[in-house]
Design a protein around this motif. Structure first.
Motif, PDB file in Angstrom:
ATOM      1  N   SER A 100       0.908  -1.131   0.067  1.00 54.24           N
ATOM      2  CA  SER A 100       0.024   0.027   0.044  1.00 54.24           C
ATOM      3  C   SER A 100       0.952   1.384   0.105  1.00 54.24           C
ATOM      4  O   SER A 100       1.976   1.041   0.251  1.00 54.24           O
ATOM      5  CB  SER A 100      -0.727  -0.143   1.418  1.00 54.24           C
ATOM      6  OG  SER A 100      -0.127  -0.052   2.316  1.00 54.24           O
ATOM      7  N   GLY A 101       0.133   2.363  -0.359  1.00 54.83           N
ATOM      8  CA  GLY A 101       0.997   3.653  -0.189  1.00 54.83           C
ATOM      9  C   GLY A 101       1.311   3.903  -1.564  1.00 54.83           C
ATOM     10  O   GLY A 101       1.179   3.226  -2.642  1.00 54.83           O
ATOM     11  N   PRO A 102       1.531   5.263  -1.626  1.00 52.14           N
ATOM     12  CA  PRO A 102       2.081   5.870  -3.079  1.00 52.14           C
ATOM     13  C   PRO A 102       3.240   5.394  -3.546  1.00 52.14           C
ATOM     14  O   PRO A 102       4.406   5.000  -2.963  1.00 52.14           O
ATOM     15  CB  PRO A 102       2.167   7.390  -2.725  1.00 52.14           C
ATOM     16  CG  PRO A 102       2.636   7.636  -1.604  1.00 52.14           C
ATOM     17  CD  PRO A 102       1.871   6.657  -0.556  1.00 52.14           C
ATOM     18  N   PHE A 103       3.464   5.272  -5.022  1.00 47.82           N
ATOM     19  CA  PHE A 103       4.542   4.792  -5.598  1.00 47.82           C
ATOM     20  C   PHE A 103       4.983   5.647  -6.629  1.00 47.82           C
ATOM     21  O   PHE A 103       4.225   6.677  -7.222  1.00 47.82           O
ATOM     22  CB  PHE A 103       4.330   3.454  -6.224  1.00 47.82           C
ATOM     23  CG  PHE A 103       2.963   3.199  -7.193  1.00 47.82           C
ATOM     24  CD1 PHE A 103       3.159   3.563  -8.689  1.00 47.82           C
ATOM     25  CD2 PHE A 103       1.957   2.906  -6.670  1.00 47.82           C
ATOM     26  CE1 PHE A 103       2.117   3.780  -9.433  1.00 47.82           C
ATOM     27  CE2 PHE A 103       0.840   2.715  -7.600  1.00 47.82           C
ATOM     28  CZ  PHE A 103       0.940   3.104  -8.947  1.00 47.82           C
ATOM     29  N   THR A 104       6.208   5.827  -7.158  1.00 47.42           N
ATOM     30  CA  THR A 104       6.698   6.858  -7.933  1.00 47.42           C
ATOM     31  C   THR A 104       6.549   6.583  -9.543  1.00 47.42           C
ATOM     32  O   THR A 104       6.502   5.219  -9.990  1.00 47.42           O
ATOM     33  CB  THR A 104       8.348   6.996  -7.837  1.00 47.42           C
ATOM     34  OG1 THR A 104       8.683   7.222  -6.507  1.00 47.42           O
ATOM     35  CG2 THR A 104       8.957   8.242  -8.691  1.00 47.42           C
ATOM     36  N   VAL A 105       5.792   7.467 -10.173  1.00 47.24           N
ATOM     37  CA  VAL A 105       5.530   7.483 -11.593  1.00 47.24           C
ATOM     38  C   VAL A 105       6.798   8.117 -12.402  1.00 47.24           C
ATOM     39  O   VAL A 105       7.069   7.627 -13.368  1.00 47.24           O
ATOM     40  CB  VAL A 105       4.200   8.109 -11.903  1.00 47.24           C
ATOM     41  CG1 VAL A 105       3.995   8.335 -13.236  1.00 47.24           C
ATOM     42  CG2 VAL A 105       3.224   7.385 -11.431  1.00 47.24           C
ATOM     43  N   LEU A 106       7.116   9.120 -11.867  1.00 48.52           N
ATOM     44  CA  LEU A 106       8.393   9.793 -12.739  1.00 48.52           C
ATOM     45  C   LEU A 106       9.079  10.707 -11.725  1.00 48.52           C
ATOM     46  O   LEU A 106       8.488  11.111 -10.972  1.00 48.52           O
ATOM     47  CB  LEU A 106       7.812  10.555 -13.873  1.00 48.52           C
ATOM     48  CG  LEU A 106       8.905  11.245 -14.580  1.00 48.52           C
ATOM     49  CD1 LEU A 106       9.894  10.461 -15.363  1.00 48.52           C
ATOM     50  CD2 LEU A 106       8.090  12.367 -15.763  1.00 48.52           C
ATOM     51  N   SER A 107      10.627  10.826 -11.695  1.00 47.07           N
ATOM     52  CA  SER A 107      11.321  11.552 -10.777  1.00 47.07           C
ATOM     53  C   SER A 107      12.075  12.489 -11.669  1.00 47.07           C
ATOM     54  O   SER A 107      12.688  12.148 -12.913  1.00 47.07           O
ATOM     55  CB  SER A 107      12.007  10.654  -9.905  1.00 47.07           C
ATOM     56  OG  SER A 107      12.896   9.952 -10.253  1.00 47.07           O
ATOM     57  N   TYR A 108      12.767  13.349 -10.666  1.00 57.98           N
ATOM     58  CA  TYR A 108      13.423  14.484 -11.686  1.00 57.98           C
ATOM     59  C   TYR A 108      14.438  15.241 -10.777  1.00 57.98           C
ATOM     60  O   TYR A 108      14.239  15.018  -9.547  1.00 57.98           O
ATOM     61  CB  TYR A 108      12.603  15.528 -12.490  1.00 57.98           C
ATOM     62  CG  TYR A 108      11.756  16.090 -11.507  1.00 57.98           C
ATOM     63  CD1 TYR A 108      11.999  17.567 -10.869  1.00 57.98           C
ATOM     64  CD2 TYR A 108      10.470  15.793 -11.149  1.00 57.98           C
ATOM     65  CE1 TYR A 108      11.375  18.052 -10.026  1.00 57.98           C
ATOM     66  CE2 TYR A 108       9.712  16.545 -10.360  1.00 57.98           C
ATOM     67  CZ  TYR A 108      10.209  17.697  -9.718  1.00 57.98           C
ATOM     68  OH  TYR A 108       9.252  18.358  -8.699  1.00 57.98           O
ATOM     69  N   THR A 109      15.454  16.227 -11.327  1.00 56.01           N
ATOM     70  CA  THR A 109      16.201  17.082 -10.608  1.00 56.01           C
ATOM     71  C   THR A 109      15.494  18.357 -10.665  1.00 56.01           C
ATOM     72  O   THR A 109      15.641  19.018  -9.725  1.00 56.01           O
ATOM     73  CB  THR A 109      17.723  16.787 -10.964  1.00 56.01           C
ATOM     74  OG1 THR A 109      18.136  15.342 -10.798  1.00 56.01           O
ATOM     75  CG2 THR A 109      18.484  17.726 -10.092  1.00 56.01           C
ATOM     76  N   THR A 110      15.308  18.525 -11.965  1.00 52.90           N
ATOM     77  CA  THR A 110      15.052  19.882 -12.275  1.00 52.90           C
ATOM     78  C   THR A 110      13.569  19.804 -13.225  1.00 52.90           C
ATOM     79  O   THR A 110      13.408  19.016 -14.289  1.00 52.90           O
ATOM     80  CB  THR A 110      15.946  20.812 -13.231  1.00 52.90           C
ATOM     81  OG1 THR A 110      17.009  20.926 -12.469  1.00 52.90           O
ATOM     82  CG2 THR A 110      15.230  22.024 -13.470  1.00 52.90           C
ATOM     83  N   LEU A 111      12.442  20.249 -12.768  1.00 51.34           N
ATOM     84  CA  LEU A 111      11.104  20.290 -13.530  1.00 51.34           C
ATOM     85  C   LEU A 111      11.044  21.480 -14.522  1.00 51.34           C
ATOM     86  O   LEU A 111      10.895  22.721 -13.903  1.00 51.34           O
ATOM     87  CB  LEU A 111       9.926  20.200 -12.504  1.00 51.34           C
ATOM     88  CG  LEU A 111       8.450  19.974 -13.517  1.00 51.34           C
ATOM     89  CD1 LEU A 111       8.603  18.871 -14.514  1.00 51.34           C
ATOM     90  CD2 LEU A 111       7.541  19.961 -12.511  1.00 51.34           C
TER      91      LEU A 111
END
Length: 204
Positions: free
Chosen positions: A105-116
């Motif tokens: 359960s709990g949120p999972f990552t779809v996409l991560s970044y250093t700078t958006l």
């Protein structure tokens, strides 16, 4: 499928391309699906309608969509089930597909970044529409520089007096709550014979 390292640019125009080694260069996905399973030292650009998945880290710029949006496929069952970009640009409505559902359960990552550089959570839409309980939306975790998703998974027990015998996301054949099943729900069957259960398509 290329398991080894690639020194140079990669362009995918059709079919399914799997990049298993480090790409020292840029990757452009014009059509079809590209699985980025290792790091990219340059940029990764996915044009409208093209598909991308994988857990690689893009050192340069990750461009998802050009104006209409691309398809992002995610394995939600692994810790690093998504791509990460040094700089991320989001354009259009990018469809998010869960190839593998989360096991916890709990949120999972779809996409991560250093700078958006451009875009936000409104540039994502979970697909297939209506397949998940409550039509979940991608959230922007600004503090951790990532986009996340959380499913509302509930427990369902098959109704042995089910009216239709169809296991899908529309028929009221379950005991608890709203009597509906959605992808990600935990299901159980009793020891009582239930007859024939007709499985629908696209169930997870």
């Amino acid at each position: 499928t290329v398991d080894g390292a690639i020194c140079g640019n990669v362009v995918s125009n059709a079919g399914t391309t799997t990049l298993g080694g480090v790409v020292t260069g840029n990757v452009t996905v014009n059509a079809g699906r590209t699985n980025v399973n290792n790091n990219v030292t340059g940029d990764l650009s996915v044009v409208d309608g093209a598909k991308v998945s994988g857990e690689g880290a893009v050192a340069g710029t990750l461009n998802l969509g050009t104006s209409g949006g691309a398809d992002l496929h995610v394995n939600a069952a692994t810790t690093a089930g998504s791509l990460s970009g040094g700089t991320v640009n989001l354009a259009g409505t990018n469809f998010v597909y869960l190839d593998v559902l989360p096991t916890t359960s709990g949120p999972f990552t779809v996409l991560s970044y250093t700078t958006l550089a451009s875009g936000d959570e409104t540039n994502f839409q979970v697909q297939p529409a209506g397949a998940y309980r409550g039509n979940p939306e991608v959230q922007h975790d600004i503090a951790n520089s990532q986009f996340t998703l959380e499913l509302d998974s509930q427990a369902r027990t098959w109704n042995n007096t089910a009216l239709t015998g169809n296991w899908n996301t529309t028929d009221l054949n379950w005991v608890e709550g709203d009597n509906l099943f959605f992808n990600g729900d935990d299901v159980a069957f009793t020891d009582t014979a239930v007859g024939t259960v007709n499985l629908g398509t696209g169930l997870q």
